[in-house]
Design an enzyme around this catalytic site. Structure first.
Site, PDB file in Angstrom:
ATOM      1  N   ASP A   1      32.467 -14.619  30.416  1.00 20.08           N
ATOM      2  CA  ASP A   1      33.795 -14.938  30.399  1.00 20.08           C
ATOM      3  C   ASP A   1      34.415 -15.401  29.282  1.00 20.08           C
ATOM      4  O   ASP A   1      35.527 -15.056  28.678  1.00 20.08           O
ATOM      5  CB  ASP A   1      34.174 -15.907  31.398  1.00 20.08           C
ATOM      6  CG  ASP A   1      33.984 -15.575  33.009  1.00 20.08           C
ATOM      7  OD1 ASP A   1      33.414 -14.444  33.125  1.00 20.08           O
ATOM      8  OD2 ASP A   1      34.511 -16.416  33.963  1.00 20.08           O
TER       9      ASP A   1
ATOM     10  N   THR B   1      39.460 -13.690  37.607  1.00 20.28           N
ATOM     11  CA  THR B   1      38.983 -13.345  38.972  1.00 20.28           C
ATOM     12  C   THR B   1      39.409 -13.913  40.481  1.00 20.28           C
ATOM     13  O   THR B   1      39.815 -13.411  41.254  1.00 20.28           O
ATOM     14  CB  THR B   1      37.404 -12.824  39.066  1.00 20.28           C
ATOM     15  OG1 THR B   1      36.719 -14.107  38.788  1.00 20.28           O
ATOM     16  CG2 THR B   1      37.257 -11.893  38.054  1.00 20.28           C
ATOM     17  N   THR B   2      39.249 -15.171  40.418  1.00 18.16           N
ATOM     18  CA  THR B   2      39.507 -15.962  41.466  1.00 18.16           C
ATOM     19  C   THR B   2      41.119 -16.072  41.589  1.00 18.16           C
ATOM     20  O   THR B   2      41.531 -15.739  42.596  1.00 18.16           O
ATOM     21  CB  THR B   2      38.973 -17.431  41.267  1.00 18.16           C
ATOM     22  OG1 THR B   2      37.798 -17.602  40.649  1.00 18.16           O
ATOM     23  CG2 THR B   2      38.851 -18.199  42.608  1.00 18.16           C
TER      24      THR B   2
ATOM     25  N   ASP C   1      32.315 -18.644  39.941  1.00 16.31           N
ATOM     26  CA  ASP C   1      32.825 -17.296  39.458  1.00 16.31           C
ATOM     27  C   ASP C   1      33.386 -16.458  40.741  1.00 16.31           C
ATOM     28  O   ASP C   1      32.517 -16.136  41.460  1.00 16.31           O
ATOM     29  CB  ASP C   1      32.099 -16.735  38.540  1.00 16.31           C
ATOM     30  CG  ASP C   1      32.402 -15.491  37.942  1.00 16.31           C
ATOM     31  OD1 ASP C   1      33.260 -15.643  36.947  1.00 16.31           O
ATOM     32  OD2 ASP C   1      32.196 -14.382  38.090  1.00 16.31           O
TER      33      ASP C   1
HETATM   34  N1  LIG Z   1      42.061 -28.520  31.664  1.00 11.25           N
HETATM   35  C1  LIG Z   1      42.804 -27.618  32.698  1.00 11.25           C
HETATM   36  N2  LIG Z   1      43.808 -28.314  33.450  1.00 11.25           N
HETATM   37  C2  LIG Z   1      44.368 -27.711  34.254  1.00 11.25           C
HETATM   38  N3  LIG Z   1      44.171 -26.296  34.314  1.00 11.25           N
HETATM   39  C3  LIG Z   1      43.238 -25.720  33.861  1.00 11.25           C
HETATM   40  C4  LIG Z   1      42.567 -26.345  33.032  1.00 11.25           C
HETATM   41  N4  LIG Z   1      41.661 -25.508  32.529  1.00 11.25           N
HETATM   42  C5  LIG Z   1      41.606 -24.334  33.261  1.00 11.25           C
HETATM   43  N5  LIG Z   1      42.821 -24.606  33.813  1.00 11.25           N
HETATM   44  C6  LIG Z   1      43.462 -23.335  34.912  1.00 11.25           C
HETATM   45  O1  LIG Z   1      42.391 -23.042  35.715  1.00 11.25           O
HETATM   46  C7  LIG Z   1      42.517 -21.551  36.223  1.00 11.25           C
HETATM   47  C8  LIG Z   1      41.371 -20.992  35.953  1.00 11.25           C
HETATM   48  O2  LIG Z   1      40.149 -21.376  36.718  1.00 11.25           O
HETATM   49  P1  LIG Z   1      39.060 -20.414  36.916  1.00 11.25           P
HETATM   50  O3  LIG Z   1      38.261 -21.248  38.014  1.00 11.25           O
HETATM   51  O4  LIG Z   1      38.408 -19.942  36.032  1.00 11.25           O
HETATM   52  O5  LIG Z   1      39.256 -19.244  37.966  1.00 11.25           O
HETATM   53  P2  LIG Z   1      39.339 -17.679  37.359  1.00 11.25           P
HETATM   54  O6  LIG Z   1      38.225 -17.013  37.945  1.00 11.25           O
HETATM   55  O7  LIG Z   1      40.867 -17.303  38.173  1.00 11.25           O
HETATM   56  O8  LIG Z   1      39.558 -17.646  35.805  1.00 11.25           O
HETATM   57  C9  LIG Z   1      43.559 -21.227  35.319  1.00 11.25           C
HETATM   58  O9  LIG Z   1      44.832 -21.155  35.965  1.00 11.25           O
HETATM   59  C10 LIG Z   1      43.730 -22.366  34.106  1.00 11.25           C
HETATM   60  O10 LIG Z   1      44.970 -22.073  33.704  1.00 11.25           O
HETATM   61 MG   LIG Z   2      38.352 -18.469  34.517  1.00  6.07          MG
END
Ligand SMILES: Nc1ncnc2c1ncn2[C@@H]1O[C@H](COP(=O)(O)OP(=O)(O)O)[C@@H](O)[C@H]1O
Ligand SMILES: [Mg+2]
Length: 550
Positions: A392, A96-97, A63
Site C-alpha cells: 500500500d 479499497t475499504t 486490508d
Molecule cells: N491519523 C488519522 N486520523 C484520522 N483519519 C485517518 C488517519 N490516518 C488515516 N486516516 C483515514 O483512514 C482512511 C483509510 O483507512 P484504511 O483502513 O487504510 O482504509 P482504505 O482501505 O480505504 O485505505 C482514510 O480516510 C484516511 O484519511
Molecule cells: Mg489505506
C-alpha cells in the site's frame, strides 16, 4: 402464459428469476452486506479481521481487498462489490475499504429514492453528474507538491500505514517505500513514472519489522544448490536459464535392450557426456553464476561445482524477469544458443543466512535502478501483513510521484465534496436534485465511519463537520486519536489525490451497475439472501459464507 392459459416455459427447470423492485432490493441488500462487513476495519482505529480459509490457513488483516479476496462470496451483486475493491487496488493500491463502503452507502441512499418512486435511471444520471462534480471539487482543493518531495511522500506513506498492524513501525517502513520508489522513478518529459514491477519484495519471518531492509539489487529466496559451490562471487557474470539441466525423459515408454555390461557402461557414459556438455556450454560462455528457472540434475550440480559456478535453481519466473532487467542478462531458453553476450553482470552474488534459511543476494547490478525490499517480522502473519502494508505504501508513493497532488485525510475531503454537491444540487431540477443530494449524504459515510470506529457519536460528528465546512474550514476532519473534529492538515494526514478520485469513480460505477439491473435470471442454485427482520438494515446471520455476527 399463452392465450389459453398454458404456461410457456423458456427457462430450464431449477432456474430462478426475480424482477423489478424485488431484484433491485435483493441486489442492493447483498451489496450492502459486503460493505457492512468491511466497515469496522476502516481507519487507524478500525479493527482487524481474522480469516480462516477452507484449509485452516489464517490471515489477519484490515486490508479491504484482502478481506474480500478471502471470503467466499456467492451472490452476483456481492461479487460486484468485491470487484470494486479489486479495481481500486489495481488502479491506485489504496482506499479499497473506502471504495466499498462508499459504494454500499450510494446504494443505501439510492434505495431510499427508489422507495419514493424515483426511477433508477434518474438516480443513475444524478449520480453520474454528482461524481463529475465531486472529481472537480477534489481537483480544486488538492495541494500540489513536488514529485520528488521526500517529506511529502513520506507523510503520504505514513498515512497509508496508520491503519495497519505495523503502524508502530510506519516511520521506518515509509522511508523504505519512498527510497525504493524514488530509486526506480524515471523522468519522462515533465512527468515521473515509477513501476512497482521494478521493486522486488521478498519476505522472511524472523527478527522484527524494524529489520526490514532495502537492498540495492535483488534477493532470491533460494540457496546455492550444491555444498561444493562458492557462496560468494565478486564481479559476477550471470547466466539466466529457463530450461532444465537434465536428460529429457521421453514422453512415451521407450525400451532399450541392454545385453552386455559394456552396453550398460556405454549408455551411462553417453548420458554423462550429455550432461557434461551442458555444463561446458555454460562454462564456455564465461559464466561464474547460474540462475536456473527449472530443475538441475545431481550430476550437473556436481560438474557445476567443480567449475566453481555458483548456481541457484527453481527461481520464480517473475524473479527471472527482474534479474534480466537488473543484470542486463538475457534469459536463455536453448542452451545451445548461449553466448557471452547473454550474460548479465553484478558486483557481488552471495548466499547469506537470514533467520533459519539461506537467501541469495545479487547486488551492484548493471542496472543500478533495481531494488528489493526484504520484509522481516516476528511471525509469518506479521510478515504477511507487513508486506501488504508496504505494498500500500509503495502504491501511494507511486501515485503521488505520478500525479503530484495530495489531499488531507480523516474524512475532510469527503465532507468538502458533500458541501459543494449540496450547493450544486440547488441548481438542478427536482428529481435530479434529490439524487445529487443523496450522493452528497453518501460521501459523509467516510468521516462518520472513521468516527464510529473510534467510538464517537455519528450524528454529532456529522453535524459538527458540516458546520465547520460551511464556515470554510475545508480540512476539518475526524481526529480518531483525540476523539474530536480537527484541522487534519495540522496532524499531517495526507493522501494521494489519485486514490480519492478513484474511490469516487469505482464506487459510482459499481453502484450504477447494480442499480441498472431489474431482472435476475439464474440457472440452478443461486440463493437469494434471506430477509433480516426489519428490512435491509441488518446483517442476516450465516449468509454468503460469513460467520454469524461478522
Ligand atoms: N491519523 C488519522 N486520523 C484520522 N483519519 C485517518 C488517519 N490516518 C488515516 N486516516 C483515514 O483512514 C482512511 C483509510 O483507512 P484504511 O483502513 O487504510 O482504509 P482504505 O482501505 O480505504 O485505505 C482514510 O480516510 C484516511 O484519511
Ligand atoms: Mg489505506
Amino acid at each position: 402464459m399463452s392465450n389459453q392459459g398454458v404456461p410457456v416455459l423458456i427457462l430450464k427447470e431449477g432456474s430462478s428469476r426475480s424482477r423489478g423492485k424485488d431484484a433491485q432490493h435483493t441486489n442492493i441488500m447483498a451489496a450492502r452486506i459486503i460493505s457492512e462487513a468491511v466497515r469496522s476495519s476502516l481507519g487507524p482505529k478500525g479493527m482487524d479481521k481474522m480469516l480462516v480459509d477452507s484449509l485452516g490457513d489464517v490471515t489477519i488483516t484490515s486490508d479491504g481487498r484482502t478481506i474480500l479476496d478471502e471470503i467466499d462470496v456467492e451472490h452476483p451483486a456481492a461479487k460486484m462489490m468485491v470487484e470494486v475493491a479489486k479495481t481500486q487496488d489495481d488502479e491506485v493500491g489504496d482506499g479499497t475499504t473506502t471504495s466499498v463502503i462508499v459504494a454500499g452507502e450510494l446504494l443505501n441512499k439510492a434505495e431510499e429514492l427508489l422507495k419514493k418512486n424515483v426511477h433508477p435511471t434518474v438516480v443513475i444520471d444524478g449520480y453520474r453528474r454528482a461524481a463529475d462534480k465531486a472529481l472537480e471539487t477534489l481537483e480544486n482543493i488538492a495541494i500540489p507538491v513536488e514529485a520528488t518531495d521526500r517529506e511529502a511522500l513520506k507523510k503520504v506513506a505514513m498515512t497509508s500505514m496508520a491503519s495497519k498492524l505495523v503502524a508502530e513501525n510506519r516511520e521506518e517502513l515509509a522511508e523504505i517505500a519512498v527510497d525504493s520508489i524514488l530509486h526506480v522513478a524515471e523522468k519522462v518529459g515533465d512527468e515521473y513514472r515509477a513501476d512497482l514491477d521494478d521493486i522486488l519484495v521478498e519476505k522472511k519471518p524472523g527478527e522484527s519489522v524494524t529489520d526490514t531492509k532495502l537492498i540495492k539489487g535483488i534477493v532470491l529466496d533460494k540457496e546455492v544448490v550444491h555444498p561444493g559451490m562458492p557462496k560468494r562471487v565478486e564481479k559476477a557474470k550471470v547466466a539466466l536459464l529457463d530450461t532444465a539441466l537434465e536428460v529429457e525423459k521421453t514422453e512415451f515408454d521407450a525400451k532399450i535392450n541392454i545385453e552386455t555390461p559394456e552396453q550398460m557402461e556405454a549408455f551411462l557414459q553417453e548420458e554423462e557426456n550429455m550432461l557434461r556438455n551442458m555444463v561446458d556450454k555454460i562454462g564456455k560462455a564465461g559464466a561464474n553464476v547460474l540462475i536456473c528457472q527449472k530443475g538441475i540434475d545431481d550430476m550437473v550440480q556436481h560438474f557445476l561445482a567443480r567449475k566453481g559456478i555458483l548456481t541457484v535453481r527453481r527461481a520464480k519466473k517473475s524473479d527471472m524477469e527482474k534479474l534480466s532487467k537488473a543484470t542486463g542478462g538475457k534469459v536463455v531458453t536453448n542452451l545451445e544458443d548461449m553466448t557471452e553476450d547473454d550474460l548479465g553482470y553484478a558486483e557481488l552474488v552471495e548466499e547469506r543466512k537470514i533467520g533459519d534459511d539461506k537467501m541469495t543476494f545479487i547486488e551492484g547490478c548493471k542496472n543500478p535502478k533495481s531494488v528489493a525490499i526484504l520484509v522481516r517480522g516476528g511471525t509469518e502473519r506479521i510478515v504477511d501483513e507487513a508486506e501488504r502494508s508496504i505494498h500500500d505504501a509503495l502504491c501511494v508513493v507511486r501515485d503521488v510521484v505520478r500525479e503530484p497532488k495530495i489531499l488531507v485525510g480523516g474524512g475532510s475531503p469527503e465532507v468538502e465534496v458533500a458541501r459543494s454537491l449540496r450547493e450544486y444540487a440547488e441548481t438542478l431540477p427536482g428529481r435530479e436534485q434529490l439524487a445529487v443530494q443523496s450522493f452528497a449524504e453518501a460521501m459523509e459515510i467516510v468521516p462518520v465511519t472513521l468516527g464510529e470506529n473510534a467510538g464517537l457519536d455519528p450524528i454529532d460528528i456529522a453535524s459538527d463537520l458540516r458546520a465547520r465546512h460551511e464556515k470554510g474550514e475545508k480540512w476539518a476532519g475526524v481526529d480518531v486519536y483525540e476523539g474530536n473534529v480537527k484541522n487534519m492538515e495540522k496532524l499531517e494526514v495526507y493522501e494521494p489525490l489519485a486514490v480519492k478520485k478513484q474511490i469516487i469513480k469505482s464506487a459510482t460505477e459499481a453502484a450504477s451497475m447494480i442499480l441498472k439491473i431489474d431482472d435476475v435470471i439464474a440457472s440452478g442454485k443461486m440463493k437469494a439472501p434471506p430477509m433480516p427482520p426489519g428490512g435491509a438494515g441488518g446483517m442476516p446471520p450465516g449468509y454468503g459464507g460469513m460467520p454469524p455476527g461478522y
